[in-house]
Design an enzyme around this catalytic site. Structure first.
Site, PDB file in Angstrom:
ATOM      1  N   CYS A  47       0.852  -1.186   0.000  1.00 39.87           N
ATOM      2  CA  CYS A  47       0.000   0.000   0.000  1.00 39.87           C
ATOM      3  C   CYS A  47       0.894   1.244   0.000  1.00 39.87           C
ATOM      4  CB  CYS A  47      -0.901  -0.003   1.239  1.00 39.87           C
ATOM      5  SG  CYS A  47      -1.905   1.488   1.404  1.00 39.87           S
ATOM      6  N   CYS A  50       0.285   3.099   3.600  1.00 38.62           N
ATOM      7  CA  CYS A  50       0.669   2.576   4.922  1.00 38.62           C
ATOM      8  C   CYS A  50       1.676   1.428   4.856  1.00 38.62           C
ATOM      9  CB  CYS A  50      -0.569   2.120   5.693  1.00 38.62           C
ATOM     10  SG  CYS A  50      -1.242   0.542   5.131  1.00 38.62           S
ATOM     11  N   CYS A  96      -7.550  -0.790   1.187  1.00 44.34           N
ATOM     12  CA  CYS A  96      -6.544  -1.316   2.103  1.00 44.34           C
ATOM     13  C   CYS A  96      -7.216  -1.589   3.444  1.00 44.34           C
ATOM     14  CB  CYS A  96      -5.413  -0.304   2.279  1.00 44.34           C
ATOM     15  SG  CYS A  96      -4.197  -0.827   3.525  1.00 44.34           S
ATOM     16  N   CYS A  99      -5.404   0.866   6.318  1.00 46.38           N
ATOM     17  CA  CYS A  99      -5.531   2.330   6.391  1.00 46.38           C
ATOM     18  C   CYS A  99      -6.756   2.867   5.655  1.00 46.38           C
ATOM     19  CB  CYS A  99      -4.265   3.000   5.852  1.00 46.38           C
ATOM     20  SG  CYS A  99      -4.118   2.967   4.050  1.00 46.38           S
ATOM     21  N   CYS A 119      -8.213  -5.054 -10.027  1.00 46.03           N
ATOM     22  CA  CYS A 119      -7.816  -3.980 -10.937  1.00 46.03           C
ATOM     23  C   CYS A 119      -7.414  -2.784 -10.062  1.00 46.03           C
ATOM     24  CB  CYS A 119      -8.991  -3.630 -11.844  1.00 46.03           C
ATOM     25  SG  CYS A 119      -8.625  -2.391 -13.082  1.00 46.03           S
TER      26      CYS A 119
HETATM   27 FE    FE Z   1      -2.843   1.106   3.493  1.00 46.66          FE
END
Ligand code: FE
Length: 130
Positions: A47, A50, A96, A99, A119
């Site tokens: 990510c 985070c 995510c 976060c 995607c």
């Molecule tokens: Fe994240």
């Protein structure tokens, strides 16, 4: 508050304007423009906000869409799915799990063995070489 969560001011300070628009405001990068849609290097995708581990290059494939596409996640616990009815469509949004960043969408037209297609916007990812 979610693990990895920040205030909007903190996110604005940490992220590029493009990352902020995509990850915090549920935007989409234009197809074939992101850093990773055509990347074939071995490694993992975290990510961008985070650092949570999201996808491995082993599960990346060329979907022809112009966005990084994966047929499975690296760690399902690090993703959260939500129904997205924006733009008059019924889609599954991928966020995510740590976060809350908007990552992209999940479709059911992917390759075997899962039939899934994650995607994902390049701007929501940070690639880490193996
Ligand atoms: Fe994240």
């Amino acid at each position: 508050m979610e693990k990895g969560a920040r205030t909007e001011d903190e996110w604005r300070a940490m992220l590029t304007p493009e990352q902020y628009r995509i990850c915090r405001e549920k935007g989409t990068e234009p197809a074939f423009t992101g850093a990773y849609w055509n990347l074939k290097d071995a490694g993992r995708y975290r990510c961008a906000c985070c650092g949570a581990e999201l996808f491995e290059s082993d599960a990346k494939y060329d979907s022809g869409t112009g966005w990084p596409s994966f047929w499975k996640s690296a760690n399902a616990a690090n993703l959260r799915m939500e129904r997205d009815t924006s733009l008059g469509m019924q889609r599954t949004e991928v966020l995510c799990g740590q976060c809350g960043a908007h990552l992209g969408h999940l479709f059911e037209d992917g390759p075997p063995p899962t039939g899934q297609r994650f995607c994902i916007n390049s701007a929501a990812l940070r690639f880490e070489n193996a």
